[in-house]
Design a protein around this motif. Sequence first.
Motif, PDB file in Angstrom:
ATOM      1  N   LYS A   1      48.336  30.885  28.015  1.00  0.00           N
ATOM      2  CA  LYS A   1      48.876  29.649  27.469  1.00  0.00           C
ATOM      3  C   LYS A   1      48.307  29.426  26.072  1.00  0.00           C
ATOM      4  CE  LYS A   1      49.858  26.921  31.636  1.00  0.00           C
ATOM      5  NZ  LYS A   1      49.650  25.611  32.307  1.00  0.00           N
ATOM      6  N   PHE A   2      49.163  28.878  25.205  1.00  0.00           N
ATOM      7  CA  PHE A   2      48.771  28.535  23.841  1.00  0.00           C
ATOM      8  C   PHE A   2      49.171  27.075  23.634  1.00  0.00           C
ATOM      9  CE2 PHE A   2      49.907  32.945  24.266  1.00  0.00           C
ATOM     10  CZ  PHE A   2      48.867  33.633  23.644  1.00  0.00           C
ATOM     11  N   ILE A   3      48.194  26.209  23.483  1.00  0.00           N
ATOM     12  CA  ILE A   3      48.453  24.775  23.441  1.00  0.00           C
ATOM     13  C   ILE A   3      48.039  24.201  22.091  1.00  0.00           C
ATOM     14  CG2 ILE A   3      48.047  22.552  24.549  1.00  0.00           C
ATOM     15  CD1 ILE A   3      49.361  24.551  26.393  1.00  0.00           C
ATOM     16  N   GLY A   4      48.950  23.510  21.438  1.00  0.00           N
ATOM     17  CA  GLY A   4      48.652  22.858  20.173  1.00  0.00           C
ATOM     18  C   GLY A   4      49.820  21.984  19.763  1.00  0.00           C
ATOM     19  N   ALA A   5      49.847  21.615  18.480  1.00  0.00           N
ATOM     20  CA  ALA A   5      50.944  20.794  17.956  1.00  0.00           C
ATOM     21  C   ALA A   5      51.570  21.525  16.769  1.00  0.00           C
ATOM     22  CB  ALA A   5      50.433  19.415  17.569  1.00  0.00           C
ATOM     23  N   GLN A   6      51.085  21.261  15.555  1.00  0.00           N
ATOM     24  CA  GLN A   6      51.630  21.939  14.389  1.00  0.00           C
ATOM     25  C   GLN A   6      50.942  23.291  14.202  1.00  0.00           C
ATOM     26  OE1 GLN A   6      51.626  19.596  10.804  1.00  0.00           O
ATOM     27  NE2 GLN A   6      52.349  21.277   9.532  1.00  0.00           N
ATOM     28  N   ASP A   7      51.753  24.355  14.144  1.00  0.00           N
ATOM     29  CA  ASP A   7      51.237  25.712  13.917  1.00  0.00           C
ATOM     30  C   ASP A   7      50.323  26.171  15.051  1.00  0.00           C
ATOM     31  OD1 ASP A   7      52.593  25.276  11.603  1.00  0.00           O
ATOM     32  OD2 ASP A   7      50.975  25.842  10.256  1.00  0.00           O
ATOM     33  N   THR A   8      50.819  26.170  16.273  1.00  0.00           N
ATOM     34  CA  THR A   8      50.003  26.536  17.440  1.00  0.00           C
ATOM     35  C   THR A   8      49.594  27.995  17.436  1.00  0.00           C
ATOM     36  OG1 THR A   8      51.119  24.860  18.775  1.00  0.00           O
ATOM     37  CG2 THR A   8      49.964  26.600  19.965  1.00  0.00           C
ATOM     38  N   LEU A   9      50.572  28.885  17.294  1.00  0.00           N
ATOM     39  CA  LEU A   9      50.327  30.321  17.431  1.00  0.00           C
ATOM     40  C   LEU A   9      50.635  31.018  16.104  1.00  0.00           C
ATOM     41  CD1 LEU A   9      49.765  32.924  18.985  1.00  0.00           C
ATOM     42  CD2 LEU A   9      52.090  32.810  19.915  1.00  0.00           C
ATOM     43  N   TYR A  10      49.580  31.507  15.457  1.00  0.00           N
ATOM     44  CA  TYR A  10      49.723  32.192  14.173  1.00  0.00           C
ATOM     45  C   TYR A  10      49.908  33.679  14.455  1.00  0.00           C
ATOM     46  CZ  TYR A  10      48.907  32.880   9.128  1.00  0.00           C
ATOM     47  OH  TYR A  10      49.043  33.174   7.785  1.00  0.00           O
ATOM     48  N   ASP A  11      51.151  34.100  14.546  1.00  0.00           N
ATOM     49  CA  ASP A  11      51.514  35.496  14.776  1.00  0.00           C
ATOM     50  C   ASP A  11      51.518  36.180  13.413  1.00  0.00           C
ATOM     51  OD1 ASP A  11      52.633  37.888  15.578  1.00  0.00           O
ATOM     52  OD2 ASP A  11      54.140  36.965  16.858  1.00  0.00           O
ATOM     53  N   HIS A  12      50.324  36.443  12.921  1.00  0.00           N
ATOM     54  CA  HIS A  12      50.096  36.728  11.501  1.00  0.00           C
ATOM     55  C   HIS A  12      50.644  38.077  11.056  1.00  0.00           C
ATOM     56  CE1 HIS A  12      46.935  37.267   8.048  1.00  0.00           C
ATOM     57  NE2 HIS A  12      48.120  36.915   7.598  1.00  0.00           N
ATOM     58  N   LYS A  13      50.131  39.162  11.671  1.00  0.00           N
ATOM     59  CA  LYS A  13      50.603  40.493  11.270  1.00  0.00           C
ATOM     60  C   LYS A  13      50.280  41.506  12.357  1.00  0.00           C
ATOM     61  CE  LYS A  13      46.411  41.471   8.549  1.00  0.00           C
ATOM     62  NZ  LYS A  13      45.898  41.845   7.215  1.00  0.00           N
ATOM     63  N   GLY A  14      51.093  42.570  12.411  1.00  0.00           N
ATOM     64  CA  GLY A  14      50.931  43.612  13.409  1.00  0.00           C
ATOM     65  C   GLY A  14      51.974  43.506  14.502  1.00  0.00           C
ATOM     66  N   ARG A  15      51.950  44.490  15.419  1.00  0.00           N
ATOM     67  CA  ARG A  15      52.859  44.524  16.570  1.00  0.00           C
ATOM     68  C   ARG A  15      52.200  43.813  17.749  1.00  0.00           C
ATOM     69  NH1 ARG A  15      53.456  50.945  16.354  1.00  0.00           N
ATOM     70  NH2 ARG A  15      51.308  50.587  15.691  1.00  0.00           N
ATOM     71  N   HIS A  16      52.946  42.893  18.357  1.00  0.00           N
ATOM     72  CA  HIS A  16      52.381  42.070  19.424  1.00  0.00           C
ATOM     73  C   HIS A  16      53.371  41.919  20.567  1.00  0.00           C
ATOM     74  CE1 HIS A  16      50.545  40.142  15.599  1.00  0.00           C
ATOM     75  NE2 HIS A  16      49.801  41.157  15.995  1.00  0.00           N
ATOM     76  N   TYR A  17      52.816  41.760  21.760  1.00  0.00           N
ATOM     77  CA  TYR A  17      53.641  41.582  22.962  1.00  0.00           C
ATOM     78  C   TYR A  17      53.125  40.383  23.743  1.00  0.00           C
ATOM     79  CZ  TYR A  17      55.921  42.821  27.414  1.00  0.00           C
ATOM     80  OH  TYR A  17      56.684  42.824  28.557  1.00  0.00           O
ATOM     81  N   PHE A  18      54.024  39.436  24.016  1.00  0.00           N
ATOM     82  CA  PHE A  18      53.698  38.248  24.795  1.00  0.00           C
ATOM     83  C   PHE A  18      54.580  38.245  26.039  1.00  0.00           C
ATOM     84  CE2 PHE A  18      52.723  37.393  20.411  1.00  0.00           C
ATOM     85  CZ  PHE A  18      51.560  36.641  20.425  1.00  0.00           C
TER      86      PHE A  18
END
Length: 363
Positions: free
Chosen positions: A197-214
């Motif tokens: 789980k990723f919990i926040g309000a503004q800009d919760t998950l910074y998927d910045h750079k690279g290959r990712h799997y959720f």
Amino acid sequence: MMRLELILIVLLFGTGYSVVSHFNTSNELMITENAYLNWLQRMGSLNHSVFNEAKNKITPCKKIKVHKNPRFGDYTTVQKAINSIPIVNDCRVVISVSAGTYREKIEIPATMAYISLEGAGARKTIIQWDDTADKKGPNGQPLGTYASATFAVNAPYFIAKHITFKNKAPPPPSGALGKQAVALRISADTAAFIDCKFIGAQDTLYDHKGRHYFKNCYIQGSVDFIFGDGLSLYENCHLRAKTKSYGALTAQKRESMLEETGFSFLNCKITGSGALYLGRAWGSFSRVVFAYTYMDKIITPRGWYDWGDKNREMTVFFGQFKCSGPGANFGGRVSWSRELTQQEAKPFISLSFIDGHEWLMNL
């Protein structure tokens, strides 16, 4: 550069097929379609990536237990467990984190690869902090969005399972500045998040750079709550908006036609409150696709926003494929988004989008 040449280059890299209708001759149309089909074929292959081949290490060489009671674990904080790993790490280390709320701000350095973080369940194991972009850092200057993260990963081959990452900063009022509050920032290649789980309000998950799997993740926020320039696949995730006004689910920052980045959402569910854009074009060549996704009525009919820059409407790639629910109706969408065909959607709806056949096996 001539208009036709510019548009052909754009199409070759998959940034905007909808502009075909602007051409005046059938010959130009045929050339453009061929360029686009060539890109689709390349993206649909297993060798499309500009990244180096990824060779993961799954079998652990070490296991570490974190427990709030020192009698039952090796360490009482997640940070101490991470600090015990060699700064240059080359084998899989599994950190098991017992149930509890851990008030910590954590960053994994770039050389500390192959770390797995496994909680007792996303409802039971929580790592939280409350920094915002406008908060002063040690040097007296504002932290900025990048450094506001509760948990930051800079090393490749990171894996997280059954855990919550949370930024507890209160939701900002509409239009407030400097209130970006990142729960997790991933700034490295080949990272996987399962049942998190990723919990926040503004800009919760910074998927910045690279290959990712959720996979099977819950992501909650208000404005741009999944953002960055990653090449990422979100599968079977619940995306929940929590706002009383307008919000945006994604802000993808692809800035060049040469970048192999973008967000793909497969078999996801979008619910929540407020009025939500599927995405805003943070980057001039922003690329986001939703496939087989349920969209609640909170999705604004237009669907997408150009970030106030009409030029981006010619270069972004925003699409839907076989989505459902009251918010999925394509009839009111902006003209520069697409209802994808099977062939157009194919590159985005399998693990090959992120070269997962190389590094996601046996997770």
